[in-house]
Design a protein around this motif. Structure first.
Motif, PDB file in Angstrom:
ATOM      1  N   GLY A   1       9.659  -7.698 -24.302  1.00  0.00           N
ATOM      2  CA  GLY A   1       8.626  -7.527 -25.315  1.00  0.00           C
ATOM      3  C   GLY A   1       7.338  -8.243 -24.979  1.00  0.00           C
ATOM      4  N   ALA A   2       6.531  -8.478 -26.019  1.00  0.00           N
ATOM      5  CA  ALA A   2       5.189  -9.026 -25.827  1.00  0.00           C
ATOM      6  C   ALA A   2       5.226 -10.442 -25.276  1.00  0.00           C
ATOM      7  N   TRP A   3       6.250 -11.226 -25.659  1.00  0.00           N
ATOM      8  CA  TRP A   3       6.275 -12.613 -25.194  1.00  0.00           C
ATOM      9  C   TRP A   3       6.436 -12.703 -23.678  1.00  0.00           C
ATOM     10  N   THR A   4       7.285 -11.858 -23.093  1.00  0.00           N
ATOM     11  CA  THR A   4       7.467 -11.880 -21.648  1.00  0.00           C
ATOM     12  C   THR A   4       6.163 -11.551 -20.933  1.00  0.00           C
ATOM     13  N   GLY A   5       5.444 -10.559 -21.460  1.00  0.00           N
ATOM     14  CA  GLY A   5       4.142 -10.241 -20.869  1.00  0.00           C
ATOM     15  C   GLY A   5       3.155 -11.381 -20.987  1.00  0.00           C
ATOM     16  N   ALA A   6       3.140 -12.067 -22.134  1.00  0.00           N
ATOM     17  CA  ALA A   6       2.238 -13.206 -22.300  1.00  0.00           C
ATOM     18  C   ALA A   6       2.606 -14.343 -21.362  1.00  0.00           C
ATOM     19  N   LEU A   7       3.903 -14.576 -21.167  1.00  0.00           N
ATOM     20  CA  LEU A   7       4.341 -15.628 -20.252  1.00  0.00           C
ATOM     21  C   LEU A   7       3.881 -15.341 -18.824  1.00  0.00           C
ATOM     22  N   LEU A   8       4.074 -14.110 -18.385  1.00  0.00           N
ATOM     23  CA  LEU A   8       3.625 -13.750 -17.034  1.00  0.00           C
ATOM     24  C   LEU A   8       2.101 -13.818 -16.916  1.00  0.00           C
ATOM     25  N   LEU A   9       1.403 -13.464 -17.997  1.00  0.00           N
ATOM     26  CA  LEU A   9      -0.055 -13.529 -17.969  1.00  0.00           C
ATOM     27  C   LEU A   9      -0.532 -14.972 -17.802  1.00  0.00           C
ATOM     28  N   VAL A  10       0.109 -15.899 -18.500  1.00  0.00           N
ATOM     29  CA  VAL A  10      -0.273 -17.314 -18.359  1.00  0.00           C
ATOM     30  C   VAL A  10      -0.011 -17.801 -16.941  1.00  0.00           C
ATOM     31  N   ALA A  11       1.159 -17.470 -16.396  1.00  0.00           N
ATOM     32  CA  ALA A  11       1.515 -17.952 -15.061  1.00  0.00           C
ATOM     33  C   ALA A  11       0.615 -17.353 -13.987  1.00  0.00           C
ATOM     34  N   VAL A  12       0.479 -16.030 -14.005  1.00  0.00           N
ATOM     35  CA  VAL A  12      -0.350 -15.374 -12.992  1.00  0.00           C
ATOM     36  C   VAL A  12      -1.824 -15.732 -13.185  1.00  0.00           C
ATOM     37  N   GLY A  13      -2.271 -15.854 -14.436  1.00  0.00           N
ATOM     38  CA  GLY A  13      -3.659 -16.212 -14.687  1.00  0.00           C
ATOM     39  C   GLY A  13      -4.019 -17.587 -14.145  1.00  0.00           C
ATOM     40  N   ALA A  14      -3.099 -18.553 -14.300  1.00  0.00           N
ATOM     41  CA  ALA A  14      -3.375 -19.894 -13.777  1.00  0.00           C
ATOM     42  C   ALA A  14      -3.498 -19.870 -12.259  1.00  0.00           C
ATOM     43  N   LEU A  15      -2.606 -19.155 -11.589  1.00  0.00           N
ATOM     44  CA  LEU A  15      -2.683 -19.071 -10.132  1.00  0.00           C
ATOM     45  C   LEU A  15      -3.947 -18.322  -9.686  1.00  0.00           C
ATOM     46  N   ALA A  16      -4.325 -17.271 -10.430  1.00  0.00           N
ATOM     47  CA  ALA A  16      -5.527 -16.524 -10.065  1.00  0.00           C
ATOM     48  C   ALA A  16      -6.785 -17.372 -10.243  1.00  0.00           C
ATOM     49  N   LEU A  17      -6.832 -18.163 -11.321  1.00  0.00           N
ATOM     50  CA  LEU A  17      -7.996 -19.032 -11.521  1.00  0.00           C
ATOM     51  C   LEU A  17      -8.107 -20.084 -10.426  1.00  0.00           C
ATOM     52  N   ALA A  18      -6.953 -20.623 -10.004  1.00  0.00           N
ATOM     53  CA  ALA A  18      -6.983 -21.710  -9.026  1.00  0.00           C
ATOM     54  C   ALA A  18      -7.305 -21.208  -7.624  1.00  0.00           C
ATOM     55  N   TYR A  19      -6.627 -20.141  -7.204  1.00  0.00           N
ATOM     56  CA  TYR A  19      -6.764 -19.698  -5.820  1.00  0.00           C
ATOM     57  C   TYR A  19      -7.731 -18.526  -5.665  1.00  0.00           C
ATOM     58  N   GLY A  20      -7.831 -17.687  -6.675  1.00  0.00           N
ATOM     59  CA  GLY A  20      -8.761 -16.575  -6.579  1.00  0.00           C
ATOM     60  C   GLY A  20     -10.163 -16.936  -7.018  1.00  0.00           C
ATOM     61  N   GLY A  21     -10.253 -17.730  -8.094  1.00  0.00           N
ATOM     62  CA  GLY A  21     -11.576 -18.097  -8.598  1.00  0.00           C
ATOM     63  C   GLY A  21     -12.043 -19.477  -8.203  1.00  0.00           C
ATOM     64  N   GLY A  22     -11.200 -20.255  -7.539  1.00  0.00           N
ATOM     65  CA  GLY A  22     -11.603 -21.594  -7.126  1.00  0.00           C
ATOM     66  C   GLY A  22     -11.872 -22.523  -8.298  1.00  0.00           C
ATOM     67  N   PHE A  23     -11.183 -22.310  -9.420  1.00  0.00           N
ATOM     68  CA  PHE A  23     -11.421 -23.114 -10.625  1.00  0.00           C
ATOM     69  C   PHE A  23     -10.558 -24.369 -10.563  1.00  0.00           C
ATOM     70  N   ALA A  24     -11.202 -25.535 -10.582  1.00  0.00           N
ATOM     71  CA  ALA A  24     -10.474 -26.798 -10.446  1.00  0.00           C
ATOM     72  C   ALA A  24      -9.734 -27.195 -11.712  1.00  0.00           C
TER      73      ALA A  24
END
Length: 314
Positions: A110-133
């Protein structure tokens, strides 16, 4: 089969409907795993006041089923050696695992699993894709309320199409809520902790960010606080109050410190967030405080365990 068996008067009161509802639910749970008591309850129902009605229903059901055509008798086959079967313990373990997976179902989709993956993938994308410290401070700020949201989205009529059966089942209530909460924690804790370990460390000019596992006790305490509050208000309201309270307590000091100058920039806000997280997460006193809060909430849940039988109506 269990070592305890229901007394005859208890079975009789159960079959005639005079047993109080909590005791009836407890006995029903026992009948699920005790064939001897289930057979006695069946006999008591057939010999009681409802026996004639049950007999009529049985006859009507059998009459409505078409009788199969008897096949001609075949010659007896030679005896064969018995085929090996799986050990009883393996079959019992499989049944228990199946019941656990079924009970935890809405917590794993359901929606919670999608939100969990969004948080995890979003954090990695911000750090390595966007260079956000500031990816790690943001993850640590959100991680404690992810299980809280999972509890809200995995239990209740809005999450379970079989909520009417769940509400009437002796396996419902606190037991089912704890099963789905455990499923939420079993998925979110390893994933978010692993993502926190994969994120790059803060630069030398940034404030020290708490370790990747520093959110575990706060997350457990907030989850148990949600369960304790749900006994009074329901899961969704309890989750909203606890999750909103945590985000407010974390962001209000950060927003209050905004002023003219470099603190108003994105890096300045990230620095203040890291400092606030260190205040809440770092140090033995902070962690012991979260542990004490978790223990108190667990005691409150245990003391009000009967209130969760009515949780589906909230």
């Amino acid at each position: 089969m269990t070592g305890w068996h229901a007394a005859d008067d208890l079975v009789a009161r159960y079959t005639d409907g005079s047993l109080p509802e909590p005791d009836a639910w407890s006995l029903e749970k026992h009948l699920e795993s005790c064939g001897s008591c289930a057979a006695r309850a069946s006999r008591a129902a057939r010999t009681g006041a409802a026996g004639p009605v049950l007999a009529q229903v049985r006859v009507a059901v059998l009459d409505s089923v078409p009788h199969p055509v008897r096949a001609p008798l075949a010659a007896p086959s030679p005896p064969t050696s018995p085929t090996p079967t799986a050990p009883r313990c393996a079959r019992a373990a499989g049944r228990r695992l199946g019941r656990v997976v079924w009970a935890a179902g809405p917590a794993l989709r359901g929606a919670w699993t999608g939100a969990l993956l969004l948080v995890a993938v979003g954090a990695l994308a911000l750090a390595y894709g966007g260079g956000f410290a500031g990816a790690r401070p943001l993850l640590l700020a959100v991680a404690p309320v992810v299980p809280v949201a999972g509890v809200a989205l995995s239990y209740g009529r809005h999450a379970d199409p079989l909520y009417e059966l769940v509400a009437a089942s002796p396996s419902g209530g606190l037991r089912l809520l704890l099963t789905r909460t455990a499923a939420v924690l079993a998925v979110s804790v390893p994933l978010l902790t692993a993502v926190g370990l994969l994120l790059p460390a803060a630069g030398p000019r940034l404030p020290q960010v708490p370790m990747a596992a520093a959110w575990l006790l706060p997350g457990l305490a907030l989850t148990l606080a949600t369960l304790a509050l749900s006994g009074y208000t329901g899961c969704r309201t309890g989750s909203a109050v606890v999750g909103g309270g945590w985000l407010l307590a974390l962001t209000a000091p950060v927003l209050a410190s905004i002023g003219p100058g470099p603190t108003a920039t994105g890096s300045g806000l990230t620095d203040r967030l890291a400092q606030q997280l260190s205040l809440y997460f770092t140090g033995a006193s902070a962690q012991w405080g979260w542990a004490a809060g978790a223990a108190l909430c667990a005691l409150l849940v245990a003391a009000r365990r009967t209130a969760y039988d009515r949780l589906e109506t909230m």
